[in-house]
Design a protein around this motif. Sequence first.
Motif, PDB file in Angstrom:
ATOM      1  N   ALA A 146       0.829  -1.204   0.000  1.00  0.00           N
ATOM      2  CA  ALA A 146       0.000   0.000   0.000  1.00  0.00           C
ATOM      3  C   ALA A 146       0.865   1.257   0.000  1.00  0.00           C
ATOM      4  N   LEU A 147       1.931   1.254   0.798  1.00  0.00           N
ATOM      5  CA  LEU A 147       2.761   2.451   0.878  1.00  0.00           C
ATOM      6  C   LEU A 147       3.552   2.664  -0.423  1.00  0.00           C
ATOM      7  N   ALA A 148       4.002   1.579  -1.049  1.00  0.00           N
ATOM      8  CA  ALA A 148       4.717   1.715  -2.329  1.00  0.00           C
ATOM      9  C   ALA A 148       3.808   2.337  -3.377  1.00  0.00           C
ATOM     10  N   PHE A 149       2.565   1.860  -3.445  1.00  0.00           N
ATOM     11  CA  PHE A 149       1.609   2.443  -4.392  1.00  0.00           C
ATOM     12  C   PHE A 149       1.383   3.926  -4.072  1.00  0.00           C
ATOM     13  N   ALA A 150       1.170   4.240  -2.793  1.00  0.00           N
ATOM     14  CA  ALA A 150       0.872   5.620  -2.398  1.00  0.00           C
ATOM     15  C   ALA A 150       2.043   6.544  -2.731  1.00  0.00           C
ATOM     16  N   CYS A 151       3.251   6.090  -2.450  1.00  0.00           N
ATOM     17  CA  CYS A 151       4.428   6.918  -2.734  1.00  0.00           C
ATOM     18  C   CYS A 151       4.528   7.221  -4.234  1.00  0.00           C
ATOM     19  N   ALA A 152       4.182   6.245  -5.076  1.00  0.00           N
ATOM     20  CA  ALA A 152       4.250   6.452  -6.532  1.00  0.00           C
ATOM     21  C   ALA A 152       3.315   7.571  -6.969  1.00  0.00           C
ATOM     22  N   GLN A 153       2.256   7.843  -6.207  1.00  0.00           N
ATOM     23  CA  GLN A 153       1.285   8.860  -6.614  1.00  0.00           C
ATOM     24  C   GLN A 153       1.790  10.274  -6.382  1.00  0.00           C
ATOM     25  N   TYR A 167       9.815 -12.429   3.672  1.00  0.00           N
ATOM     26  CA  TYR A 167      10.515 -12.103   2.410  1.00  0.00           C
ATOM     27  C   TYR A 167      10.821 -13.387   1.639  1.00  0.00           C
ATOM     28  N   ASP A 168      11.242 -14.411   2.369  1.00  0.00           N
ATOM     29  CA  ASP A 168      11.605 -15.667   1.715  1.00  0.00           C
ATOM     30  C   ASP A 168      10.380 -16.494   1.338  1.00  0.00           C
ATOM     31  N   GLN A 169       9.354 -16.478   2.218  1.00  0.00           N
ATOM     32  CA  GLN A 169       8.209 -17.378   1.997  1.00  0.00           C
ATOM     33  C   GLN A 169       7.128 -16.771   1.114  1.00  0.00           C
ATOM     34  N   LYS A 170       7.045 -15.443   1.055  1.00  0.00           N
ATOM     35  CA  LYS A 170       5.977 -14.795   0.294  1.00  0.00           C
ATOM     36  C   LYS A 170       6.556 -13.842  -0.754  1.00  0.00           C
ATOM     37  N   PRO A 171       7.261 -14.398  -1.741  1.00  0.00           N
ATOM     38  CA  PRO A 171       7.932 -13.524  -2.712  1.00  0.00           C
ATOM     39  C   PRO A 171       6.967 -12.660  -3.533  1.00  0.00           C
ATOM     40  N   TYR A 172       5.698 -13.089  -3.668  1.00  0.00           N
ATOM     41  CA  TYR A 172       4.764 -12.313  -4.495  1.00  0.00           C
ATOM     42  C   TYR A 172       4.532 -10.918  -3.926  1.00  0.00           C
ATOM     43  N   ARG A 173       4.539 -10.804  -2.602  1.00  0.00           N
ATOM     44  CA  ARG A 173       4.336  -9.480  -1.998  1.00  0.00           C
ATOM     45  C   ARG A 173       5.509  -8.553  -2.333  1.00  0.00           C
ATOM     46  N   ARG A 174       6.724  -9.080  -2.224  1.00  0.00           N
ATOM     47  CA  ARG A 174       7.893  -8.281  -2.600  1.00  0.00           C
ATOM     48  C   ARG A 174       7.777  -7.850  -4.070  1.00  0.00           C
ATOM     49  N   MET A 175       7.395  -8.778  -4.929  1.00  0.00           N
ATOM     50  CA  MET A 175       7.287  -8.464  -6.356  1.00  0.00           C
ATOM     51  C   MET A 175       6.252  -7.372  -6.607  1.00  0.00           C
ATOM     52  N   MET A 176       5.163  -7.405  -5.849  1.00  0.00           N
ATOM     53  CA  MET A 176       4.118  -6.396  -6.041  1.00  0.00           C
ATOM     54  C   MET A 176       4.618  -5.028  -5.573  1.00  0.00           C
ATOM     55  N   ILE A 177       5.328  -4.995  -4.463  1.00  0.00           N
ATOM     56  CA  ILE A 177       5.911  -3.733  -3.979  1.00  0.00           C
ATOM     57  C   ILE A 177       6.852  -3.172  -5.041  1.00  0.00           C
ATOM     58  N   GLU A 178       7.678  -4.035  -5.625  1.00  0.00           N
ATOM     59  CA  GLU A 178       8.633  -3.581  -6.648  1.00  0.00           C
ATOM     60  C   GLU A 178       7.915  -3.131  -7.917  1.00  0.00           C
ATOM     61  N   THR A 179       6.830  -3.811  -8.260  1.00  0.00           N
ATOM     62  CA  THR A 179       6.071  -3.406  -9.448  1.00  0.00           C
ATOM     63  C   THR A 179       5.512  -1.997  -9.259  1.00  0.00           C
TER      64      THR A 179
ATOM     65  N   LEU B 421      -1.665 -13.253  -9.730  1.00  0.00           N
ATOM     66  CA  LEU B 421      -1.041 -14.575  -9.722  1.00  0.00           C
ATOM     67  C   LEU B 421       0.054 -14.668 -10.786  1.00  0.00           C
ATOM     68  N   ASP B 422       0.395 -13.529 -11.394  1.00  0.00           N
ATOM     69  CA  ASP B 422       1.426 -13.485 -12.434  1.00  0.00           C
ATOM     70  C   ASP B 422       2.607 -12.617 -12.010  1.00  0.00           C
ATOM     71  N   LEU B 423       2.743 -12.390 -10.706  1.00  0.00           N
ATOM     72  CA  LEU B 423       3.782 -11.457 -10.267  1.00  0.00           C
ATOM     73  C   LEU B 423       5.186 -11.951 -10.572  1.00  0.00           C
ATOM     74  N   ALA B 424       5.354 -13.269 -10.683  1.00  0.00           N
ATOM     75  CA  ALA B 424       6.676 -13.791 -11.021  1.00  0.00           C
ATOM     76  C   ALA B 424       7.114 -13.295 -12.399  1.00  0.00           C
ATOM     77  N   ALA B 425       6.153 -13.069 -13.287  1.00  0.00           N
ATOM     78  CA  ALA B 425       6.483 -12.547 -14.614  1.00  0.00           C
ATOM     79  C   ALA B 425       6.984 -11.107 -14.513  1.00  0.00           C
ATOM     80  N   TYR B 426       6.337 -10.307 -13.660  1.00  0.00           N
ATOM     81  CA  TYR B 426       6.813  -8.935 -13.449  1.00  0.00           C
ATOM     82  C   TYR B 426       8.201  -8.933 -12.815  1.00  0.00           C
ATOM     83  N   ASP B 427       8.405  -9.871 -11.889  1.00  0.00           N
ATOM     84  CA  ASP B 427       9.709  -9.980 -11.240  1.00  0.00           C
ATOM     85  C   ASP B 427      10.785 -10.264 -12.283  1.00  0.00           C
ATOM     86  N   ALA B 428      10.489 -11.177 -13.202  1.00  0.00           N
ATOM     87  CA  ALA B 428      11.453 -11.494 -14.263  1.00  0.00           C
ATOM     88  C   ALA B 428      11.711 -10.261 -15.124  1.00  0.00           C
ATOM     89  N   TYR B 429      10.656  -9.533 -15.448  1.00  0.00           N
ATOM     90  CA  TYR B 429      10.815  -8.335 -16.280  1.00  0.00           C
ATOM     91  C   TYR B 429      11.646  -7.273 -15.557  1.00  0.00           C
TER      92      TYR B 429
END
Lengths: 459, 459
Positions: A146-153, A167-179, B421-429
Amino acid sequence: MSHVQQHKFQLDESEMPTRWYNVLPDLPTPPPPVLHPGTGQPVGPDDLAPLFPMDLILQEVSTERYVDIPEEVLDVYRLWRPSPLYRAHRLEKALGTPARIYYKYEGVSPAGSHKPNTAVPQAFYNARAGIRKLTTETGAGQWGTALAFACAQYGLACEVWQVRASYDQKPYRRMMIETFGGTVHPSPSELTEAGRRILAAHPDSTGSLGIAISEAVEVAAQDPTSNYALGSVLNHVLMHQTIIGEEALLQLAQAGETPDLLVGCTGGGSNFGGLMFPFLRERWAGRMSPTVRAVEPAACPSLTQGTYAYDFGDTAGMTPLMKMHTLGHDFVPDPIHAGGLRYHGMSPLISHLYETREIEAVAKPQTECFSAGVLFARTEGIVPAPEPTHALAAAIEEAVRCKDTGEEKVILTALCGHGHLDLAAYDAYLSGNVVDHAWEDADIQAAVAEALSRLPTLA
Amino acid sequence: MSHVQQHKFQLDESEMPTRWYNVLPDLPTPPPPVLHPGTGQPVGPDDLAPLFPMDLILQEVSTERYVDIPEEVLDVYRLWRPSPLYRAHRLEKALGTPARIYYKYEGVSPAGSHKPNTAVPQAFYNARAGIRKLTTETGAGQWGTALAFACAQYGLACEVWQVRASYDQKPYRRMMIETFGGTVHPSPSELTEAGRRILAAHPDSTGSLGIAISEAVEVAAQDPTSNYALGSVLNHVLMHQTIIGEEALLQLAQAGETPDLLVGCTGGGSNFGGLMFPFLRERWAGRMSPTVRAVEPAACPSLTQGTYAYDFGDTAGMTPLMKMHTLGHDFVPDPIHAGGLRYHGMSPLISHLYETREIEAVAKPQTECFSAGVLFARTEGIVPAPEPTHALAAAIEEAVRCKDTGEEKVILTALCGHGHLDLAAYDAYLSGNVVDHAWEDADIQAAVAEALSRLPTLA
């Protein structure tokens, strides 16, 4: 056609509330002050200035009943707000209950939860104060997203310390923050003194929320262009969330209903307070008389089992002392899947309302909650995050009771987020790998099992 | 306040279209018939009866312009429909374009894509015909998720064969199917003769969509109480999806706009047809004159590089022969992340419209698409699935051209699903691990890079 059952109660953007509700001036008795950990005296604005912008500090102690939402915040809120209110016809039918169940759904937000409701104004006020970067911690990852999205605005950088285990077990959350443009560090990290100290002593540390807070605070405190942001517990955070309840009031009125029971899950208390405070205001004004019930995990029962006392907000004991329901700042809850509810304390405002008997609380074992979540997904089509399955379990419990009593109760529950990034938890549950406390009530267990059994499964 | 920019254009449930639009009778010339693979003669209803219920077979060949949506289907559609139409103000601002960009969002559905629009009626008609179980294949998992949800609504069992490579790499999709009550088998499996034959020859086979179709069809054909369901390509599937376009017409009218350009991604063609067919009807009636553009992946360019010929729908050559744009039924596309666009052929209806110059087509490399997806996520707050990033890339391309020409074009794009459910693709990108065909147009690449660079990143 009289048999057509309306499912969604939507508001136009023009009907979106334009002010937050501050519960503080309406409390029947004033809450105890927050104390400085060193002096034991009430904290003042200057004590908080190294970490927060003055707008938020003033909101934290404001006694104004309403605070206008800045136009720049409303512009971003409009990406997903007003959020929908739904009537759970298909869930009611599966349960065979005369109760009418409504849910206010925050999963439509960019982060998939209620968290952006406060992340957006926090980023805005910081940007307006000339801050260039926000730091924060994240456990399961909802708040960091949520904060990553808000900061982008608002053109802010965002740096997130995520608990190493998560960080290790839920990589999708990290990926979403980075996206969304944020940067994520596993915590403990080599980037801070706090992190280096932990790693020197425990090179394999999997981290904790307390350590991650220390790292984020350290970086923000050392850089005058950086601030820190917190996603729950504090007064201003709960105030930002009241847009949920203000909308729900309008939507229930649209449905022609007055609620008999409001249920929400509680971790730090922000989603719960956000929905409930406007309804409490209406109750205090004599316009309705709902029961308001908090649902916490049996593994982390701060309201039902904790003590009401001054305690630290973090594990390391660096924050101001807050009077709250707490299990002790060194309490480590079982690793239940509802990561957002694994907090030792409870928002001082919610604690005060519980202490003054304005709200009730129950604790639920996670198997009961997942069972409710699966039934909800199959009937209503939304896979809930593990956190709000606690509220759903309590709503279902009440609906099953209504089946016995014949009461047509109107139940409103807070569905604070979707579970798309929590599917591994459902997998564990469906595979029989989630075990915990016994269900409180065997009748409820039987009723939910029966409703589930009437739905199709492949033998 | 004149500066308030409306973002969402919503319809009430009472405004939801109650009929699907059948493009067949309105086509300028009739499409070629589907042929029996054995006889070479046009297939009749009896040929399809072992796999599909008669309602769907009749819809496949119907020449009625409109088909009423059954009340039992509308009841389920109301869980998420009408879906929202959004104006992409923040994306426009990031691009600095005078174009007005709208997107019709199907990610609000239970499966997170447009697929339930046809899964629900397919499950309903099968249930009404006394069928007890549906079988299907799934690649990336979107279709399997949609069918599992749909089956749960009408008391059907659902058995999904998921391509082994996808089953292993994308466990979240399997978990979501199971949460909705479906059963998932990796394909090839030991449960069918087709699967056993493959496994005997290739014990480590990672499967293919063609093999998974063979397994699902084999099980359905052997059991009179089981049928098979297909998620794209066929006429009735595209017809079910036209509710997207019918809603979008009402919503654009609400916004006071007439579209100049419609863009959608094409895999099998169902999302594209669903949005476009009602707009083509309006164009043929002289009420508007939009350009309609299909966007396909450069790695699987069936419209722009394929031939228009009779070909099989599956790899193994078991289906009827359809006249369509095809790369050959044994074509194996590169393993791009947009799994839903990796199909050798194209819906016969879409192929026919392309051949008769009613629609255009372009092919996009996936780096351009991911770049568009990231810019969209950071500005509009929705992480798109890799498939619709193709449509977004084409919309952005046009918007950047408008920047040069000063044209205030109205662009409508189909955002057919979210990418949770496709965040791994964004991570790769984002990690620089997606490389493919060069961008068509260096100016577009520079404009997107510039828009992204103006958004915050942590140096």
